[in-house]
Design an enzyme around this catalytic site. Sequence first.
Site, short mmCIF file in Angstrom:
data_model
loop_
_atom_site.label_atom_id
_atom_site.label_comp_id
_atom_site.label_asym_id
_atom_site.label_seq_id
_atom_site.Cartn_x
_atom_site.Cartn_y
_atom_site.Cartn_z
CD GLU A 5 36.97 6.74 9.85
OE1 GLU A 5 36.26 6.68 10.86
OE2 GLU A 5 36.76 6.05 8.83
CG HIS A 35 38.30 4.99 4.31
ND1 HIS A 35 37.85 3.84 4.93
CD2 HIS A 35 38.24 5.98 5.25
CE1 HIS A 35 37.52 4.12 6.20
NE2 HIS A 35 37.78 5.40 6.42
CG ASP A 74 35.39 3.34 2.19
OD1 ASP A 74 36.25 2.75 2.87
OD2 ASP A 74 34.82 4.38 2.58
#
Length: 532
Positions: A318, A256, A185
Site C-alpha cells: 500500500e 505506512h 506503521d
Amino acid sequence: MPDNPRNSPVSLLPRPGEVTADGSEGLALDAATRISADQAAGPTLTWLRRELGAATGLPLSIGHEQDARIRLSVDPTAGLGEEGYRLIVDTEGAIVVGHDPAGVFYGAQTLRQLLPADAYRDAPVGEASDRWKLPSVRVTDAPRFRWRGVMLDIARHFQPKREILRFIDLLALHKLNVLHLHLSDDQGWRVEIRRYPKLTEKGSWRTESQVGMTKPPVFDGRPHGGFLTQDDIREIVAYAAERHVMVVPEIDVPGHSQAAIHAYPELGEVGEIPVGTRWGIFDEVLAVTDHVLDFYKNVFDELIELFPSPYVHVGGDECPKTQWKNSESAQQRIREEGLADEDELQSWFIRRLGDHLTERGRRLLGWDEILEGGLAPGATVLSWRGEEGGIAAARAGHDVVMAPTATSYLDYKQSESPDEPVPVGTLLRVEDVYAGDPVPSDLTEKEAEHVLGAQVNLWTEHIDTPRRLDYMVFPRLSAFAEKVWSTHERDYAEFEPRLVHHLGRLDAAGVEYRPMDGPRPWHSRPGVQGWG
C-alpha cells in the site's frame, strides 16, 4: 479419530495424523509420578513439569528413564518427519518420541490435551487432585506445513510484553510456530532502536485514535502509545523459542511510515508530519535517498541482532506513488537507475534492502506488492491480496506464505449480526477459515512446493484491549491451526464437536473467545459496560 469426538477422551485439536484409542485403562498421575527426558528433550520436560505441576498440584519429580512414568526423547531415526512425534499411553506409562525437539514439544502438547480441561488452569496453592488420568492411546503425528503463522499488529494498538507472551502460549497450544510482529506503521513505532532514539521518543505516541469507520471520522481524544525495549524483545524471542515459535519482525517501508517520518522528518518527502491518528492509506512515503537507505539498513542491523529469525519482513504494501511523481529526488533516482516508473522505483528500494539482508545471512519477506516492478532473487512473498500474488511468485520460483484476506483476516467481522462489534471487512466465519486451502488449486505439484504454509493476520485498528483481541482471534485461530497442521481432508461437521470440546480448554486458560452462537447485546452480559 473416534466417531464421536465430543464425548471421546481423545478429542484433540489440531487433528493428529493417526490416533488409536482402545478404551482400556490408561495412566493415572499421582504424587509418585516421575518424568524423565534425554538431553535434547530437556527443555520440554521443564515446560511440561511447570505447566502440569501448576494445574494438578502434583510434584511430578524428575526421575531416571527406568523409573519414570512419563518419558520424553528425541529420535531422528524414528521415521516421524520434521516436527513429528509419537505418543503412546498405557497403564505402564506415557512415552513421547519426537523427530526433533519441536516434535517432542508438540507431543507434550497433545499429552496435555488428553487430560481434563483444567490442565490449562492453575490449581489453588496446596491443592492436588486424584482425577488426572491419561487415556490409553497411540498417536503418530506431523504437520502439513512448516510455516504455521499469525501476524500480530502492535503498531495500530500497542500490546505490552506480558500480552505478547500470553499470545505465544496460545499459539504453542495450537501447534503454531510463527509469530510475525508488525512493529511499525503510520500510527506508531513499537521497537527501540538505540541508534535512532527519536523513533520511540517521538514516534511511539499519537495524540488520539480514530474510532470505528464513520465518515467523517470520529476520534477518542486519548493519547495512545508504547513500545518494546530491546530487552523486552530478547525476552519475547527467548520465550517463543522455548515453545518452538519463530518471531519474525516487520518494519513497513516505504509506505505506512508516518511515525518514522514524524520522528525524523528528513526521511520523508514533505518535512514535518504528525504520527497518524486515522486508519487507511496515506500519500506520505519515504524518500528514496541514500540517507534514507542507510537509515533503514542501520535499523535492520539492530533488528538482526535481536531476532534470530532467518526472515525479516520489510512490508512493501500500500505505497502510493503521488509524492514520488512530484519529487525531484525521486525522479532523479528513476533517471539515474534507468527505471521505467515509480513501481520500479519501489522495487529498486526494496531490492537495496534485500541485498543488505542477504549480505547478513537473512531473507527478505514482504507483502505481495513487492512483486510489482520485479522481485529480488531469494525474496519470499506473503500473499494477502487474494491468491494471485502467491501464484505468480511460486511460478517465478519464489517461496510463498499464503494469507489471502478472504480466509485469513481475523479483524474481519464474524457475522452479519447488528451486535457484532466493529463489523469491518467481509464476512469471515469459523467455517470459512477452516475451509480455505493454503495451496492454490492453479499451482502444479512442483509449483506448490514453494508454498511454505500460511498465516492469519490480525490488524488492530479496532482491537485496543486483550479482551477484544481474544474475541476476534478465537475460536477462528483454532480452525486455522487444524488447517495448517492436519493432513486429513477437512470436514467441518467432524471438526465442530472437537472445537466445542476445545473451548473448555480455552475457558480454563482464561481466553475470552467469541461464543459459537454469536455475539450478544452487551446489556445482557452481567457487569459489562460496553466492550472495554
